[in-house]
Motif scaffolding. Structure first.
Motif, PDB file in Angstrom:
ATOM      1  N   ARG A 205     112.094 -73.796 -19.516  1.00 20.74           N
ATOM      2  CA  ARG A 205     110.519 -74.147 -18.436  1.00 20.74           C
ATOM      3  C   ARG A 205     110.529 -72.541 -17.248  1.00 20.74           C
ATOM      4  O   ARG A 205     109.779 -72.168 -17.522  1.00 20.74           O
ATOM      5  CB  ARG A 205     110.654 -74.948 -17.075  1.00 20.74           C
ATOM      6  CG  ARG A 205     109.574 -74.670 -16.342  1.00 20.74           C
ATOM      7  CD  ARG A 205     108.546 -74.504 -16.239  1.00 20.74           C
ATOM      8  NE  ARG A 205     108.100 -76.102 -17.480  1.00 20.74           N
ATOM      9  CZ  ARG A 205     106.919 -76.304 -17.657  1.00 20.74           C
ATOM     10  NH1 ARG A 205     106.255 -75.531 -18.269  1.00 20.74           N
ATOM     11  NH2 ARG A 205     106.284 -77.827 -18.661  1.00 20.74           N
ATOM     12  N   GLU A 206     112.041 -71.974 -17.078  1.00 19.46           N
ATOM     13  CA  GLU A 206     111.602 -70.495 -16.331  1.00 19.46           C
ATOM     14  C   GLU A 206     111.277 -69.495 -17.762  1.00 19.46           C
ATOM     15  O   GLU A 206     110.793 -68.740 -16.648  1.00 19.46           O
ATOM     16  CB  GLU A 206     113.655 -70.490 -16.127  1.00 19.46           C
ATOM     17  CG  GLU A 206     114.288 -70.269 -14.987  1.00 19.46           C
ATOM     18  CD  GLU A 206     115.193 -69.582 -14.867  1.00 19.46           C
ATOM     19  OE1 GLU A 206     115.930 -70.719 -14.113  1.00 19.46           O
ATOM     20  OE2 GLU A 206     116.403 -69.389 -15.731  1.00 19.46           O
ATOM     21  N   ALA A 207     112.057 -69.926 -18.622  1.00 22.23           N
ATOM     22  CA  ALA A 207     111.509 -68.787 -19.697  1.00 22.23           C
ATOM     23  C   ALA A 207     110.154 -68.684 -19.254  1.00 22.23           C
ATOM     24  O   ALA A 207     109.293 -67.715 -20.169  1.00 22.23           O
ATOM     25  CB  ALA A 207     112.627 -69.068 -20.910  1.00 22.23           C
ATOM     26  N   VAL A 208     109.244 -69.732 -19.493  1.00 15.49           N
ATOM     27  CA  VAL A 208     107.581 -69.486 -20.232  1.00 15.49           C
ATOM     28  C   VAL A 208     106.891 -70.033 -19.693  1.00 15.49           C
ATOM     29  O   VAL A 208     105.814 -69.581 -19.692  1.00 15.49           O
ATOM     30  CB  VAL A 208     107.780 -71.140 -21.769  1.00 15.49           C
ATOM     31  CG1 VAL A 208     109.053 -70.736 -22.612  1.00 15.49           C
ATOM     32  CG2 VAL A 208     108.168 -72.400 -21.158  1.00 15.49           C
ATOM     33  N   GLY A 209     106.984 -70.475 -18.034  1.00 14.54           N
ATOM     34  CA  GLY A 209     106.584 -70.373 -17.597  1.00 14.54           C
ATOM     35  C   GLY A 209     105.529 -71.327 -16.273  1.00 14.54           C
ATOM     36  O   GLY A 209     105.939 -72.685 -17.479  1.00 14.54           O
ATOM     37  N   THR A 210     104.731 -71.597 -16.240  1.00 18.60           N
ATOM     38  CA  THR A 210     104.256 -73.425 -15.164  1.00 18.60           C
ATOM     39  C   THR A 210     103.507 -73.222 -16.329  1.00 18.60           C
ATOM     40  O   THR A 210     103.064 -74.894 -16.884  1.00 18.60           O
ATOM     41  CB  THR A 210     103.321 -73.391 -13.677  1.00 18.60           C
ATOM     42  OG1 THR A 210     103.157 -71.503 -14.247  1.00 18.60           O
ATOM     43  CG2 THR A 210     104.370 -72.749 -13.571  1.00 18.60           C
ATOM     44  N   ASP A 211     102.231 -73.167 -16.979  1.00 26.81           N
ATOM     45  CA  ASP A 211     101.386 -72.938 -18.246  1.00 26.81           C
ATOM     46  C   ASP A 211     101.637 -73.402 -19.347  1.00 26.81           C
ATOM     47  O   ASP A 211     100.858 -73.205 -20.556  1.00 26.81           O
ATOM     48  CB  ASP A 211     100.051 -72.141 -17.637  1.00 26.81           C
ATOM     49  CG  ASP A 211      99.861 -71.996 -16.214  1.00 26.81           C
ATOM     50  OD1 ASP A 211     100.003 -72.555 -15.609  1.00 26.81           O
ATOM     51  OD2 ASP A 211      98.635 -71.324 -15.910  1.00 26.81           O
ATOM     52  N   PHE A 212     102.415 -73.960 -20.018  1.00 22.77           N
ATOM     53  CA  PHE A 212     103.228 -73.752 -20.597  1.00 22.77           C
ATOM     54  C   PHE A 212     103.607 -76.452 -20.687  1.00 22.77           C
ATOM     55  O   PHE A 212     104.325 -76.188 -20.055  1.00 22.77           O
ATOM     56  CB  PHE A 212     104.293 -73.507 -21.493  1.00 22.77           C
ATOM     57  CG  PHE A 212     104.931 -72.928 -22.401  1.00 22.77           C
ATOM     58  CD1 PHE A 212     103.879 -72.673 -23.656  1.00 22.77           C
ATOM     59  CD2 PHE A 212     105.741 -73.456 -22.850  1.00 22.77           C
ATOM     60  CE1 PHE A 212     103.914 -72.827 -25.421  1.00 22.77           C
ATOM     61  CE2 PHE A 212     106.505 -73.376 -24.580  1.00 22.77           C
ATOM     62  CZ  PHE A 212     105.055 -73.193 -25.422  1.00 22.77           C
ATOM     63  N   ILE A 213     103.208 -76.269 -21.914  1.00 21.51           N
ATOM     64  CA  ILE A 213     103.477 -77.449 -22.380  1.00 21.51           C
ATOM     65  C   ILE A 213     105.035 -78.268 -22.434  1.00 21.51           C
ATOM     66  O   ILE A 213     105.421 -77.250 -23.817  1.00 21.51           O
ATOM     67  CB  ILE A 213     102.709 -78.697 -22.922  1.00 21.51           C
ATOM     68  CG1 ILE A 213     100.994 -78.442 -22.728  1.00 21.51           C
ATOM     69  CG2 ILE A 213     103.276 -79.890 -23.839  1.00 21.51           C
ATOM     70  CD1 ILE A 213     100.444 -78.990 -23.710  1.00 21.51           C
ATOM     71  N   ILE A 214     105.988 -78.582 -22.310  1.00 20.48           N
ATOM     72  CA  ILE A 214     107.309 -79.082 -22.116  1.00 20.48           C
ATOM     73  C   ILE A 214     107.565 -80.559 -22.275  1.00 20.48           C
ATOM     74  O   ILE A 214     107.471 -81.166 -21.277  1.00 20.48           O
ATOM     75  CB  ILE A 214     108.935 -78.345 -21.347  1.00 20.48           C
ATOM     76  CG1 ILE A 214     108.489 -76.771 -21.123  1.00 20.48           C
ATOM     77  CG2 ILE A 214     109.822 -78.965 -21.930  1.00 20.48           C
ATOM     78  CD1 ILE A 214     109.286 -76.333 -20.333  1.00 20.48           C
ATOM     79  N   ILE A 215     107.444 -81.220 -23.471  1.00 21.28           N
ATOM     80  CA  ILE A 215     107.569 -82.443 -23.387  1.00 21.28           C
ATOM     81  C   ILE A 215     109.143 -82.643 -23.839  1.00 21.28           C
ATOM     82  O   ILE A 215     109.949 -82.016 -24.677  1.00 21.28           O
ATOM     83  CB  ILE A 215     106.882 -83.043 -25.081  1.00 21.28           C
ATOM     84  CG1 ILE A 215     105.707 -82.859 -24.635  1.00 21.28           C
ATOM     85  CG2 ILE A 215     106.913 -84.701 -25.360  1.00 21.28           C
ATOM     86  CD1 ILE A 215     105.108 -82.913 -26.393  1.00 21.28           C
ATOM     87  N   TYR A 216     109.669 -83.766 -23.666  1.00 26.47           N
ATOM     88  CA  TYR A 216     111.243 -84.444 -23.238  1.00 26.47           C
ATOM     89  C   TYR A 216     111.638 -85.270 -24.434  1.00 26.47           C
ATOM     90  O   TYR A 216     110.222 -86.450 -23.785  1.00 26.47           O
ATOM     91  CB  TYR A 216     112.184 -84.027 -22.347  1.00 26.47           C
ATOM     92  CG  TYR A 216     113.140 -84.373 -22.481  1.00 26.47           C
ATOM     93  CD1 TYR A 216     114.842 -83.403 -22.876  1.00 26.47           C
ATOM     94  CD2 TYR A 216     113.753 -86.072 -22.924  1.00 26.47           C
ATOM     95  CE1 TYR A 216     115.710 -84.060 -23.260  1.00 26.47           C
ATOM     96  CE2 TYR A 216     115.274 -86.021 -22.903  1.00 26.47           C
ATOM     97  CZ  TYR A 216     116.271 -84.874 -22.846  1.00 26.47           C
ATOM     98  OH  TYR A 216     117.129 -85.093 -23.744  1.00 26.47           O
ATOM     99  N   ARG A 217     111.529 -85.553 -25.257  1.00 28.15           N
ATOM    100  CA  ARG A 217     111.796 -86.931 -26.356  1.00 28.15           C
ATOM    101  C   ARG A 217     113.170 -87.414 -25.951  1.00 28.15           C
ATOM    102  O   ARG A 217     113.889 -86.859 -26.546  1.00 28.15           O
ATOM    103  CB  ARG A 217     111.558 -86.493 -27.753  1.00 28.15           C
ATOM    104  CG  ARG A 217     111.737 -87.355 -28.947  1.00 28.15           C
ATOM    105  CD  ARG A 217     110.558 -87.965 -29.184  1.00 28.15           C
ATOM    106  NE  ARG A 217     110.437 -89.258 -30.196  1.00 28.15           N
ATOM    107  CZ  ARG A 217     111.000 -89.112 -31.547  1.00 28.15           C
ATOM    108  NH1 ARG A 217     110.463 -87.892 -31.705  1.00 28.15           N
ATOM    109  NH2 ARG A 217     110.733 -90.227 -32.068  1.00 28.15           N
TER     110      ARG A 217
END
Ligand code: NAP
Ligand code: SF4
Length: 677
Positions: A205-217
């Motif tokens: 998250r720190e690396a990609v910034g806020t407006d980027f989807i991170i799904i955790y399976r």
């Protein structure tokens, strides 16, 4: 406006910085395409699914590092060239109105790679390699690799990433004591064991910034001994939310679990109850998964509040237009995924490109074109088994005038026998789908019709898909009243006694055995019964969710002996990823499996056999009935007559080659033939 039939499924999902157009995620599947490197083909495959309405697509697992890939050769996003290649895919998906996230999959000890790494040096039961135990610096390196992969995914134009934290892969291996014996800050307490999962999400998250989807399976039920408790699952989900994930997706069961989780005999939506328990415990959307294969099932899962979104993977191989058809009131024309695994997972594990039994164009979109035909032909197809039906639908789709003939009173051929087997109920949906296509495409259908040469002569093309007839095993005494064929049992409802010997242990022998040991409701349509049979318990009571008292199958309805002449393991030729389930299911029902036999004779006492070339150890298996499942031969009579008359029919499916025939080969041959018209 969402179609009124599926209001929950088609409602948009607001993620704050962006909105998904509906609640359908196309789940991650390894197809093998990325390793091929034909980027137009990969882009077409994903773009078709975006065009078909999936709101968000997750790619097959991409390796963050050479040691973390499912195999040393696994695709990843390492070089500028890789990023440029993936950019072709993301651009095409976006052009077709979709979103796409890249899954980052670190296999840990599941990697088919002698350089594999894990929290502790414990070999998995499904892998040949003992993993190297990582030290602290090694773990930091792996986290860094996840972060690099996430940054590269963003550069390639992906809308997000999915961090694979379930199914027993690397991150999951840290979470449970079963595989994590460490005493440092990455092991011991639960907080230490989930540190890797949390750090991966936090630093990505720190690396990609806020407006980027991170799904955790997230593995919601491990189905292994000493897995996570449900309280731990909730704690992890909350920590993952805090670390910056946008969405939590559901993972069910480790790959080494001895409980089937996606096979066709698993009840539909068998695990939505697990996801439901997490609802309200976090404030980010939750996705549920596993054996959801129709818009009806997906809609009910959402309407009942089991999740905010639904993941379907294989259904998008079966029909790229799943969502579009649901939106436009054509749900009955969605080619159904029957969860057979025959052309998808079995291919993957066999080192072949994935495709789909009901849709041979899946992953072959650029090669197998069904573009409208140059002219309109009249096409007669004899036989309404899978080969004939697939040819008819594809040919009619090309604009040809198709007429179907069958001697039987119903369409479906051998599919009608499959659909009565407990655990194969999905075949009903496949026959219903073809029936709907016949109506929709205006295919002329003549059932209960013995078609003759004169009727066929005027057609531009004649297709013979007359299937197979049972092989005659020529066993002395086989004409006795106690001897039945599989057709008598499965199609004609012949009464069968309590003690049965089955001659032949191919696909049909196994099917007949499953049919005969089960009376009453099939566990596949009774979730509680199925859970009891396979020993699925409650992760609030037993860590990992296996029932404390193990599997508790009902007593078998009959005492069954399954036989073959070969001395190899019975069921060796069954599906790579499902054979173990069939064998385990029959073992639970005390079916005796006997190989290396000679069939000496059948009399009113039962079946007399001997063993080996010297016909030793004569044995009587005392049974009430013997059922013949000795394979099949092609039914070519009509084809041969037409050829003798100087005509040139196309002979396909079982009528062409009966050996080891299955619906996958029949449908593939039919669709490919239609493409040539
Ligand atoms: P099969 O798989 O070819 O099996 C035939 C069985 O009969 C074998 O066990 C064989 O073993 C035995 N056999 C062959 N010749 C014999 C003889 N002369 N006397 C006695 N036994 C003999 O055929 P099948 O079971 O009929 O299955 C094929 C059909 O099943 C296809 O239509 C397919 O669609 C369908 N099916 C496939 C699957 C699947 O998982 N792929 C599942 C269910 C149904 P020995 O030679 O060792 O005795
Ligand atoms: Fe579904 Fe079978 Fe097709 Fe796989 S091969 S997508 S399981 S129908």
């Amino acid at each position: 406006m969402p179609h009124s039939q599926f209001p929950h499924l088609l409602a948009p999902l607001d993620l704050g910085f962006t909105t998904l157009r509906n609640r359908v995620l196309m789940g991650s599947m390894h197809t093998g395409l990325e390793e091929l490197g034909d980027w137009d083909r990969i882009a077409t495959y994903y773009a078709d699914r975006a065009k078909g309405g999936a709101a968000l697509i997750v790619t097959g697992g991409m390796s963050p590092s050479p040691e973390g890939g499912v195999a040393a050769s696994a695709a990843g996003l390492f070089s500028d060239q890789d990023i440029a290649n993936h950019a072709i895919v993301t651009k095409r998906v976006h052009e077709n109105g979709g979103r796409i996230a890249m899954q980052i999959l670190h296999a840990g000890r599941y990697a088919y790679n002698p350089a594999c790494v894990a929290p502790s040096a414990i070999k998995s039961p499904i892998s040949p390699f003992v993993p190297k135990e990582l030290d602290d610096a090694g773990i930091e390196k792996q986290i860094g690799d996840f972060v690099t992969a996430a940054k590269n995914a963003k550069k390639a134009g992906y809308d997000g990433i999915e961090v694979m934290g379930s199914e027993g892969y690397f991150i999951n291996q840290f979470i449970v004591t079963h595989t994590n014996k460490r005493k440092d800050r990455w092991g011991g307490s639960y907080q230490n064991r989930i540190r890797l999962a949390v750090e991966v999400v936090r630093r990505c998250r720190e690396a990609v910034g806020t407006d980027f989807i991170i799904i955790y399976r997230l593995s919601m039920i491990d189905l292994i001994p000493n897995g996570s408790t449900f309280e731990e699952v909730v704690e992890l989900a909350q920590a993952i939310e805090k670390a910056g994930a946008t969405i939590i997706n559901t993972g069910i069961g480790w790959h080494e679990a001895r409980v089937p989780t996606i096979a066709t005999s698993v009840p539909r939506r068998a695990f939505s109850w697990v996801t439901k328990r997490l609802m309200g415990k976090v404030s980010i959307p939750i996705i549920t998964s596993n054996r959801i294969n129709t818009p009806d099932v997906a809609e009910s899962v959402l309407a009942e509040g089991c999740a905010d979104m639904v993941s379907m993977a294989r259904p998008f191989l079966a029909d790229a237009e799943f969502v579009k058809k649901a939106e436009t009131g054509r749900a009955n024309l969605i080619a159904p995924c029957i969860a057979c695994n025959q052309a998808c997972l079995d291919h993957t594990f066999g080192g072949k490109i994935s495709t789909c039994l009901v849709n041979p164009r899946a992953c072959y979109e650029t090669e197998l074109s069904l573009a409208p035909a140059r002219g309109t032909k009249t096409i007669a197809i004899v036989g309404t088994g899978p080969a004939g039906l697939a040819t008819a639908v594809a040919a009619a789709g090309l604009g040809h005038n198709v007429t179907l003939f069958d001697r039987a009173a119903e369409i479906g051929g051998q599919l009608n026998m499959a659909k009565v087997i407990p655990g194969k109920e999905e075949f009903r949906g496949l026959v219903e789908y073809y029936a709907a296509e016949i109506v929709d495409r205006g295919i002329e259908l003549h059932l209960s019709t013995d078609v003759d040469v004169e009727t066929l002569k005027p057609f531009d093309e004649i297709v013979i898909a007359t299937g197979v007839t049972p092989r005659d095993p020529q066993i002395p005494g086989q004409d006795g009243a106690n001897v039945l064929s599989y057709i008598d049992v499965l199609r004609n409802g012949a009464p069968v006694g309590k003690r049965v010997a089955i001659i032949g242990a191919g696909g049909i022998g196994f099917d007949v055995a499953e049919f005969l040991v089960q009376d009453g409701e099939s566990p596949t349509v009774d979730l509680e019964l199925w859970k009891r049979e396979w020993g699925v318990g409650d992760p609030r009571i037993t860590p990992g969710g296996l029932a404390a008292d193990g599997p508790r199958p009902d007593a078998p309805a009959r005492q069954v002996t399954l036989l073959q002449r070969k001395s190899t393991k019975l069921g060796k030729g069954l599906g790579k990823t499902t054979g173990w389930i069939h064998r385990a299911a029959l073992k639970m029902k005390n079916v005796k499996m006997v190989g290396g036999v000679n069939y000496e004779r059948i009399d009113d006492k039962g079946l007399h056999i001997s063993f080996g070339e010297a016909r030793e150890n004569p044995t009587l298996i005392e049974v009430d009935n013997v059922v013949l499942c000795a394979g099949q031969i092609s039914a070519r009579g009509l084809a041969d007559t037409l050829i003798a008359e100087g005509l040139t029919p196309h002979v396909i499916g079982g009528a062409d080659v009966a050996a080891e025939l299955d619906a996958k080969r029949a449908i593939n041959q039919g669709v490919r033939l239609a493409a040539t018209f």
